[in-house]
Design a protein around this motif. Structure first.
Motif, mmCIF file in Angstrom:
data_model
loop_
_atom_site.group_PDB
_atom_site.id
_atom_site.type_symbol
_atom_site.label_atom_id
_atom_site.label_comp_id
_atom_site.label_asym_id
_atom_site.label_seq_id
_atom_site.Cartn_x
_atom_site.Cartn_y
_atom_site.Cartn_z
ATOM 1 N N ALA A 69 0.829 -1.206 0.000
ATOM 2 C CA ALA A 69 0.000 0.000 0.000
ATOM 3 C C ALA A 69 0.861 1.253 0.000
ATOM 4 C CB ALA A 69 -0.936 -0.009 1.199
ATOM 5 N N ALA A 70 1.962 1.230 0.754
ATOM 6 C CA ALA A 70 2.854 2.391 0.801
ATOM 7 C C ALA A 70 3.519 2.638 -0.553
ATOM 8 C CB ALA A 70 3.902 2.187 1.892
ATOM 9 N N ILE A 71 3.901 1.570 -1.254
ATOM 10 C CA ILE A 71 4.537 1.719 -2.564
ATOM 11 C C ILE A 71 3.552 2.304 -3.573
ATOM 12 C CG2 ILE A 71 5.541 0.440 -4.504
ATOM 13 C CD1 ILE A 71 6.674 -1.533 -2.407
ATOM 14 N N ILE A 72 2.330 1.789 -3.578
ATOM 15 C CA ILE A 72 1.315 2.297 -4.505
ATOM 16 C C ILE A 72 1.042 3.772 -4.234
ATOM 17 C CG2 ILE A 72 -1.089 2.058 -5.241
ATOM 18 C CD1 ILE A 72 -0.876 -0.936 -4.557
ATOM 19 N N LYS A 73 0.932 4.135 -2.944
ATOM 20 C CA LYS A 73 0.672 5.529 -2.585
ATOM 21 C C LYS A 73 1.786 6.431 -3.104
ATOM 22 C CE LYS A 73 0.320 8.624 1.389
ATOM 23 N NZ LYS A 73 0.333 8.728 2.861
ATOM 24 N N LYS A 74 3.012 6.006 -2.928
ATOM 25 C CA LYS A 74 4.155 6.823 -3.378
ATOM 26 C C LYS A 74 4.110 7.027 -4.888
ATOM 27 C CE LYS A 74 9.186 7.043 -3.052
ATOM 28 N NZ LYS A 74 10.417 6.344 -2.554
ATOM 29 N N ARG A 75 3.778 5.985 -5.616
ATOM 30 C CA ARG A 75 3.711 6.093 -7.082
ATOM 31 C C ARG A 75 2.559 7.001 -7.504
ATOM 32 N NH1 ARG A 75 4.629 -0.320 -8.691
ATOM 33 N NH2 ARG A 75 6.850 -0.431 -8.099
ATOM 34 N N LEU A 76 1.416 6.921 -6.804
ATOM 35 C CA LEU A 76 0.282 7.769 -7.145
ATOM 36 C C LEU A 76 0.599 9.248 -6.928
ATOM 37 C CD1 LEU A 76 -2.799 5.792 -5.770
ATOM 38 C CD2 LEU A 76 -2.176 6.158 -8.149
ATOM 39 N N VAL A 77 1.306 9.557 -5.849
ATOM 40 C CA VAL A 77 1.682 10.951 -5.585
ATOM 41 C C VAL A 77 2.591 11.466 -6.688
ATOM 42 C CG1 VAL A 77 2.943 12.457 -4.009
ATOM 43 C CG2 VAL A 77 1.382 10.747 -3.093
ATOM 44 N N THR A 78 3.506 10.626 -7.141
ATOM 45 C CA THR A 78 4.405 11.035 -8.222
ATOM 46 C C THR A 78 3.633 11.323 -9.502
ATOM 47 O OG1 THR A 78 6.166 9.668 -7.268
ATOM 48 C CG2 THR A 78 6.420 10.348 -9.574
ATOM 49 N N VAL A 79 2.683 10.443 -9.818
ATOM 50 C CA VAL A 79 1.873 10.643 -11.025
ATOM 51 C C VAL A 79 0.999 11.882 -10.887
ATOM 52 C CG1 VAL A 79 0.018 9.653 -12.421
ATOM 53 C CG2 VAL A 79 1.912 8.216 -11.657
ATOM 54 N N ALA A 80 0.412 12.072 -9.724
ATOM 55 C CA ALA A 80 -0.487 13.212 -9.526
ATOM 56 C C ALA A 80 0.253 14.534 -9.673
ATOM 57 C CB ALA A 80 -1.140 13.133 -8.154
ATOM 58 N N ASN A 81 1.525 14.574 -9.285
ATOM 59 C CA ASN A 81 2.307 15.799 -9.382
ATOM 60 C C ASN A 81 2.944 15.982 -10.761
ATOM 61 O OD1 ASN A 81 1.899 16.758 -6.727
ATOM 62 N ND2 ASN A 81 3.379 15.267 -5.938
ATOM 63 N N ASP A 82 2.799 15.002 -11.634
ATOM 64 C CA ASP A 82 3.357 15.096 -12.991
ATOM 65 C C ASP A 82 2.233 15.511 -13.936
ATOM 66 O OD1 ASP A 82 4.670 14.904 -15.372
ATOM 67 O OD2 ASP A 82 5.350 12.827 -15.099
ATOM 68 N N SER A 83 2.194 16.786 -14.290
ATOM 69 C CA SER A 83 1.103 17.306 -15.128
ATOM 70 C C SER A 83 1.154 16.800 -16.555
ATOM 71 C CB SER A 83 1.144 18.839 -15.124
ATOM 72 O OG SER A 83 2.398 19.301 -15.634
ATOM 73 N N THR A 84 2.267 16.172 -16.956
ATOM 74 C CA THR A 84 2.358 15.640 -18.330
ATOM 75 C C THR A 84 1.565 14.354 -18.496
ATOM 76 O OG1 THR A 84 4.384 14.411 -17.805
ATOM 77 C CG2 THR A 84 4.647 16.677 -18.609
ATOM 78 N N ILE A 85 1.240 13.732 -17.367
ATOM 79 C CA ILE A 85 0.468 12.484 -17.419
ATOM 80 C C ILE A 85 -0.999 12.836 -17.246
ATOM 81 C CG2 ILE A 85 0.092 10.216 -16.378
ATOM 82 C CD1 ILE A 85 2.959 10.253 -15.410
ATOM 83 N N LEU A 86 -1.766 12.656 -18.293
ATOM 84 C CA LEU A 86 -3.196 12.961 -18.238
ATOM 85 C C LEU A 86 -3.947 11.856 -17.500
ATOM 86 C CD1 LEU A 86 -3.710 14.209 -21.898
ATOM 87 C CD2 LEU A 86 -3.343 15.574 -19.829
ATOM 88 N N PRO A 87 -5.092 12.177 -16.891
ATOM 89 C CA PRO A 87 -5.873 11.139 -16.201
ATOM 90 C C PRO A 87 -6.286 10.010 -17.152
ATOM 91 C CG PRO A 87 -6.635 13.305 -15.561
ATOM 92 C CD PRO A 87 -5.654 13.526 -16.665
ATOM 93 N N GLU A 88 -6.502 10.364 -18.466
ATOM 94 C CA GLU A 88 -6.900 9.324 -19.410
ATOM 95 C C GLU A 88 -5.777 8.338 -19.693
ATOM 96 O OE1 GLU A 88 -7.230 12.548 -19.822
ATOM 97 O OE2 GLU A 88 -9.417 12.804 -19.622
ATOM 98 N N ALA A 89 -4.548 8.718 -19.350
ATOM 99 C CA ALA A 89 -3.413 7.823 -19.583
ATOM 100 C C ALA A 89 -3.356 6.692 -18.568
ATOM 101 C CB ALA A 89 -2.106 8.613 -19.551
ATOM 102 N N ILE A 90 -4.162 6.801 -17.560
ATOM 103 C CA ILE A 90 -4.205 5.727 -16.560
ATOM 104 C C ILE A 90 -5.161 4.664 -17.076
ATOM 105 C CG2 ILE A 90 -4.735 5.159 -14.161
ATOM 106 C CD1 ILE A 90 -4.153 8.093 -13.508
#
Length: 542
Positions: free
Chosen positions: A57-78
């Protein structure tokens, strides 16, 4: 002051919030994957040999925070992606996590369904995360924070003005002696005491209002900014939980509170009834064996006993009764009372005995041991006496109970008879006793505060070898002036004896006093008085 209290609340609240964030998960319910304080889903199954459920759970959370702070990754890319028998959730070319077979077993859903649901939740969370961090939202939050801070300062200033006005009015009322609290013509609190209590309540109310306003202000301000919003939501949640627990606890305690109220009501009416009975017992024409001065102390004693019994009956219904803390305090108070109150109990018991033995009352002139004076205070533990020298002597009641008490006022107060004062002089056998009686009675009769009736009288208390003991007895209705009366009586005895030619001197001395000048003052001797000469005689006839 405001900054200090705010900082203190933050210091206290942040660790509590952090602890709640770290302890929300458990192996049964799973460990939450949180983004910006909001739970997305829970991880109940770890990857054998690689990571536990909590670590996963901690690893997933860390990755999600990184993605959320990266504006180049659109929500549709998930998107979910199937790889072999497993499904992946990816953000572009980055793998967020893998849904394994054990996840499907735990949630009782297919891996594809779990991947699609997780993708949907993650997209919504990232959209919200980025929306809250837009510049216009941050500016709006800052404006609201400034406005709320200004409103808080204005509210504090308004509260301080009200408190200052209330304290000033309390001070004015105290100076005018208009704050005393009376119940049935009995003063419970004087103006000074009520002023102290009211001022304390006002200051306590001010502190409560400040803390309450800060507790509302802090969550609101913190919720305006994404970084501190989880903390603000946590504080609001804590407030709601505390209020809910308070209401629930109060509702559960209502039956006990009702029982305590009934006990208090019964106790009040029992005390009033007992006071009425005691007042009837103390009437002059009711029961001769129950004296009027017993009414007040008996009321206090019976009231104390009734209240003590009521407390024992009501104690099981008090909050916390039976808890270790309650028992510990009870044991401590019991030990303190047992070890430190032996003398106090002895004095209290002695005080009660002195009340009901009617040894003395306030204002009586008494002699206790070698102490004489008027009683000015009689309490449960001590008695205070002021002697003729205006010295106030405090005596423990236990000591008085073990001493002989002479009360010089009780005869005058109860039977309206005079107290007999007496003093003794010794005179020789050469003086006629009738003349001595006459002189002593005349001296006593002309003494201030000596009663004319009954008349003074003389007792011849002993016939000694060389002299007779004459005791003059006289009545007075002012026993509290005993030292002054005795002084005047002795002066008059001297004057009237000298006028009558009675020399107050030991006959054992006069037997060998030939040739000595008389000891009487010269004013009482005749003008032609001459000292006697020595008389020498011989038994030898030659």
């Amino acid at each position: 002051m405001i900054l200090f209290v705010t900082t203190l609340l933050l210091i206290v609240t942040i660790p509590v919030y952090a602890q709640q964030q770290n302890t929300n998960g458990n192996p049964v319910d799973g460990f939450p994957v949180v983004l910006d304080g909001q739970e997305i889903f829970r991880v109940k199954q770890g990857i054998p040999g690689i990571a536990t459920a909590e670590e996963r759970a901690a690893i997933i959370k860390k990755r999600l925070v990184t993605v959320a702070n990266d504006s180049t990754i659109l929500p549709e890319a998930i998107q979910p992606e199937k790889r072999g028998n497993d499904f992946l959730v990816k953000a572009g070319d980055k793998v967020l996590f893998t849904i394994i077979k054990e996840d499907a077993v735990v949630y009782n859903k297919s891996r594809e369904t779990l991947a699609q649901e997780a993708t949907k939740f993650i997209r919504a969370s990232i959209v919200k995360y980025r929306e809250e961090r837009k510049a216009e939202n941050l500016v709006k939050g800052a404006i609201l924070a400034v406005i709320s801070t200004a409103a808080l300062l204005i509210f504090f200033r308004f509260t301080q003005k009200i408190v200052t006005k209330l304290l000033t009015e309390i001070k004015v009322a105290r100076k005018a002696d208009a704050l005393e609290l009376r119940i049935k013509n009995v003063q419970v609190f004087g103006s000074n005491a009520m002023s102290y209590l009211l001022s304390g309540f006002v200051r306590l109310g001010r502190l409560a209002v400040i803390l309450l306003s800060l507790y509302v202000y802090l969550p609101f301000v913190l919720s305006q900014f994404p970084v501190t919003k989880p903390l603000g939501d946590s504080i609001l949640k804590d407030i709601a939980i505390q209020i809910d627990q308070l209401v629930e606890g109060f509702s559960k305690y209502l039956p006990n509170l009702l029982t305590i109220g009934i006990i208090v009501l019964i106790t009040f009416y029992v005390i009033e009834f007992v006071k009425l009975v005691i007042s009837e017992l103390g009437r002059d024409d009711a029961y001769p064996w129950f004296y009027t001065e017993w009414i007040q102390p008996t009321n206090r004693l019976v009231t104390f006993l009734i209240v003590a019994i009521a407390l024992v009956v009501a104690s099981p219904f008090l909050p916390g009764f039976g808890s270790p803390a309650f028992q510990g305090v009870s044991l401590f108070l019991g030990a303190l009372f047992t070890l430190g109150s032996s003398s106090a109990v002895a004095n209290a018991v002695a005080g009660i005995i002195l009340i009901y033995t009617r040894s003395f009352q306030i204002g009586d002139f008494v002699a206790i041991g070698d102490i004489k004076g008027s009683v000015i205070e009689k309490s449960l533990f001590v008695t205070r006496i002021i002697n003729p020298k205006k010295e106030v002597i405090t005596m423990p009641n236990a000591k008085i109970l073990g001493s002989d008490v002479k009360n010089f006022s009780v005869v005058q107060r109860e039977s309206h008879q005079g107290l007999v004062l007496y003093t003794t002089i010794t005179l020789g056998y050469d003086l006629p006793w009738r003349k001595v009686h006459e002189v002593l009675i005349k001296a006593a009769g002309n003494t201030k505060y000596i009663m004319a009736e009954p008349r003074p009288f003389v007792l011849q208390t002993s016939l000694n070898d060389f002299h007779i003991s004459y005791e003059i007895n006289a009545f007075t209705d002012h026993p509290e002036l005993m030292p002054e009366i005795y002084s005047d009586l002795h002066q008059n005895i001297q004057d009237y004896c000298n006028q009558a030619g009675i020399e107050i001197l030991s006959p054992a001395y006069t037997a060998i006093r030939d040739g000595n000048y008389s000891t009487m003052p010269a004013d009482y001797l005749p003008d032609d008085y001459t000292p006697p000469t020595f008389g020498i005689s011989s038994q030898n006839s030659h």
